[in-house]
Design a protein around this motif. Structure first.
Motif, PDB file in Angstrom:
ATOM      1  N   LYS A 132      -7.627  -8.196  -2.985  1.00 26.28           N
ATOM      2  CA  LYS A 132      -7.118  -7.148  -3.946  1.00 26.28           C
ATOM      3  C   LYS A 132      -6.299  -6.162  -3.142  1.00 26.28           C
ATOM      4  CE  LYS A 132      -8.817  -4.703  -8.149  1.00 26.28           C
ATOM      5  NZ  LYS A 132      -9.001  -6.069  -8.889  1.00 26.28           N
ATOM      6  N   ASP A 146      -9.531  -2.040   3.559  1.00 24.65           N
ATOM      7  CA  ASP A 146      -9.775  -3.240   2.685  1.00 24.65           C
ATOM      8  C   ASP A 146     -10.329  -4.391   3.627  1.00 24.65           C
ATOM      9  OD1 ASP A 146      -9.511  -1.869   0.361  1.00 24.65           O
ATOM     10  OD2 ASP A 146      -7.401  -2.697  -0.050  1.00 24.65           O
ATOM     11  N   PHE A 147      -9.941  -4.795   4.803  1.00 23.57           N
ATOM     12  CA  PHE A 147     -10.546  -5.782   5.544  1.00 23.57           C
ATOM     13  C   PHE A 147     -11.753  -5.632   6.049  1.00 23.57           C
ATOM     14  CE2 PHE A 147      -5.648  -6.612   5.164  1.00 23.57           C
ATOM     15  CZ  PHE A 147      -5.723  -8.203   5.393  1.00 23.57           C
ATOM     16  N   GLU A 198      -1.305 -14.992   1.143  1.00 26.50           N
ATOM     17  CA  GLU A 198      -2.193 -14.534   2.210  1.00 26.50           C
ATOM     18  C   GLU A 198      -3.136 -13.561   1.745  1.00 26.50           C
ATOM     19  OE1 GLU A 198      -3.415 -11.594   4.869  1.00 26.50           O
ATOM     20  OE2 GLU A 198      -1.439 -11.068   3.734  1.00 26.50           O
ATOM     21  N   ARG A 211      -7.576 -13.144   1.951  1.00 24.49           N
ATOM     22  CA  ARG A 211      -8.529 -12.197   2.541  1.00 24.49           C
ATOM     23  C   ARG A 211     -10.017 -12.186   1.857  1.00 24.49           C
ATOM     24  NH1 ARG A 211      -4.080  -6.994   2.187  1.00 24.49           N
ATOM     25  NH2 ARG A 211      -2.505  -8.257   3.287  1.00 24.49           N
ATOM     26  N   ARG A 212     -10.933 -11.449   2.697  1.00 26.88           N
ATOM     27  CA  ARG A 212     -12.232 -11.233   1.968  1.00 26.88           C
ATOM     28  C   ARG A 212     -12.048 -10.418   0.891  1.00 26.88           C
ATOM     29  NH1 ARG A 212     -16.434  -9.665   6.449  1.00 26.88           N
ATOM     30  NH2 ARG A 212     -14.957  -7.774   6.337  1.00 26.88           N
ATOM     31  N   VAL A 213     -11.418  -9.295   0.787  1.00 23.23           N
ATOM     32  CA  VAL A 213     -11.166  -8.517  -0.380  1.00 23.23           C
ATOM     33  C   VAL A 213      -9.890  -9.048  -0.817  1.00 23.23           C
ATOM     34  CG1 VAL A 213     -10.925  -6.219  -1.233  1.00 23.23           C
ATOM     35  CG2 VAL A 213     -12.760  -6.625   0.554  1.00 23.23           C
ATOM     36  N   TYR A 242       0.859  -1.174  -0.016  1.00 21.66           N
ATOM     37  CA  TYR A 242       0.008  -0.019  -0.058  1.00 21.66           C
ATOM     38  C   TYR A 242       0.861   1.297  -0.017  1.00 21.66           C
ATOM     39  CZ  TYR A 242      -4.132  -2.891   0.809  1.00 21.66           C
ATOM     40  OH  TYR A 242      -5.052  -3.682   0.572  1.00 21.66           O
TER      41      TYR A 242
END
Lengths: 197, 321
Positions: free
Chosen positions: B37, A121-122, B29, B33-35, A72
């Motif tokens: 991206k 994003d989580f 990993e 994740r749920r997203v 990021y």
């Protein structure tokens, strides 16, 4: 190279942070599930110590997490060698959770911006607070900490590092900083320091 | 460190391979994740340029690029312009004019990706060139083996089948031996002979000879397009002499791992029950493929400057190195 904090100074700074953290967790901050999330690599040992303080004070243990913000970063394409990606581990439901972000040194604020982006994003945390051991100034983004262990006056090109083995904070003036204006980010990266980017 | 392009595993250093595999573990990993991206390749364009049919490799690269937030564009040339007589270089110039940052190439001729890498400043990832190499497959296989055994050092990997015509085998052989693994090879004489002389492998003639000693059995797909060229009498004969069935698998060590790059021919090189057994890691290979390709795109793109912003002189044989 000069020592900004020795072990006793560091203990005082952490005491100050722990005091603020406990006040927040005891009702200063909105109620609900909370997590203490360290930013890799320097924020993780501090996050663990602060979490241990909360547990020792009898507060229901906040969840624990670690963020690696490499993917990021806003400086991935500045022509430097690609930084290696580390672990991100948020083993709790981020949506609806209050998150205390923890880092060792706050500098430009860019790491925190990246961490906020990754965190979102989580999921959608109900609130986020920022807790840092050292605020060394020179912010480049509108980001301010909620809890600070110690404020250190620095020159832009100085390096501030935290030694978590010996519990010391060191300040190293950038050698030849006045001659080469362009070496700043490269030198900081090359030494792989845990400071803010 | 990794260089401009990914063309082959031959000559790639141990350090570079380790960096790629370590980065791939982190990318895996992201896939949990749920997203699923992350933003590092936002605004980058990755083109897949396939002169041979392939679905799994192409989609794996595209998914990897998308998970890193890149845009993707897919050229399936076997069904488009080459059929109309366009040369490789003309196709490449056309695509280059769209200003991609990276191009993923599969071509029936060995060396085609190398030429595209020399001729344009984009990043080239070889997705299989003739019978030369298929480096991302070799890397994902190595990641899958490393997951199980912790390290590749000293592991014994048996590659069974048409090794001579297999780019998968070649990439694995170079990569695995660089990492300190031992490679045994078995297959029909027409598929494993003279060509292998220069490769760092131990050639044995029957599958039973290699299964016994192997930590990993890597089966190669029997390419039906090669049948009837005097290479192999029939799939059935191949199955009885070189297919891995349950009876043969039982002669292997208890922790043996069975791999296959896909697509599998059930009942030919791999018994149906073997493909579905606990020893089979074929689907892990697919998942690891995405992670390895994410790592490759991440490491290759952007390590040497800004995205290709300016419009280059299209058609000029631009030499980047």
């Amino acid at each position: 190279m000069s020592r900004v904090l020795d072990a006793s100074g560091m203990a005082l700074a952490i005491d100050r942070l722990a005091e603020g953290l406990l006040a927040g967790l005891r009702g200063g901050w909105p109620a609900g599930p909370t997590a203490i999330v360290g930013i890799r690599t320097g924020g993780v040992p501090l996050a663990d110590r602060l979490r241990a303080r909360a547990v020792a004070a009898g507060i229901p243990a906040p969840a624990r997490g670690g963020l690696d913000i490499t993917l990021y970063r806003d400086d991935l394409y500045t022509g430097l060698e690609k930084p290696l990606v580390g672990d991100t581990d948020l083993p709790f439901e981020v949506t609806g959770c209050g998150v205390v972000l923890v880092d060792d040194v706050l500098f430009t604020g860019r790491t925190i911006r990246a961490a906020l982006g990754e965190l979102h994003d989580f999921g959608r945390p109900s609130w986020v607070r920022l807790c840092v051991l050292v605020d060394r100034g020179h912010r480049e983004l509108p980001i301010q900490p909620d809890l600070v262990g110690v404020v250190v006056r620095t020159q832009l090109k100085d390096r501030v590092t935290v030694d978590w083995q010996r519990d010391e904070v060191w300040l190293r003036p950038e050698p030849g900083a006045s001659e080469s204006g362009s070496s700043e980010s490269g030198a900081r990266r090359a030494t792989g320091g845990p400071d803010d980017r | 460190m990794i260089g401009k392009d990914l063309l082959q595993l031959r000559g790639m250093s141990r350090e570079t391979i380790t960096t790629i595999l370590d980065t791939a573990e982190q990318m895996r990993e992201v896939g949990r994740r749920r997203v699923k991206k992350v933003p590092p390749l936002r605004g980058r364009l990755v083109v897949t340029l396939f002169f041979e049919n392939s679905t799994r490799t192409r989609t794996s690269f595209e998914l990897a690029a998308k998970r890193l937030s890149a845009d993707t564009l897919s050229f399936n040339v076997s069904t488009s312009s080459t059929a109309k007589g366009e040369t490789l270089m003309d196709t490449a110039r056309t695509i280059y004019a769209m200003q991609p940052d990276a191009v993923v190439v599969r071509h029936p001729c060995a060396g085609a990706p190398h030429m595209l890498a020399r001729s344009f400043p984009w990043r080239v990832l070889n997705a299989g060139d003739g019978i030369h190499e298929h480096p991302s497959q070799g890397l994902l296989d190595m990641l899958t083996i490393r997951d199980r055994f912790g390290s590749l050092e000293g592991r014994c990997v048996a590659i069974v089948g048409d090794v001579q015509h297999s780019r998968v085998a070649r990439s694995n052989i170079w990569g695995l031996t660089t990492m300190g693994a031992r490679v045994l090879v078995a297959g029909p004489g027409t598929m494993c002979r003279a060509e292998l002389a220069g490769l760092p492998v131990e050639l044995r003639h029957t599958i039973d000879d290699v299964v016994r000693d192997a930590d990993v059995i890597m089966l190669l797909r029997i390419q039906h397009e090669r049948l009837g060229r005097g290479v192999l009498p029939s799939p059935r004969e191949y199955a009885s002499f070189y297919g891995l069935d349950m009876a043969r698998l039982r002669t292997a060590g208890p922790g043996v791992m069975v791999m296959h790059p896909g697509p599998i021919n059930r009942g030919v090189e791999i018994g149906a029950d073997v493909a579905d057994s606990d020893q089979s890691v074929i689907l892990d290979q697919v998942t690891n493929g995405i992670a390895v390709r994410m790592a490759l795109l991440y490491l290759l793109l952007g390590s040497a400057g800004e995205p290709t912003g300016e419009s280059p002189a299209v058609g000029a044989a631009h030499v980047a190195d």
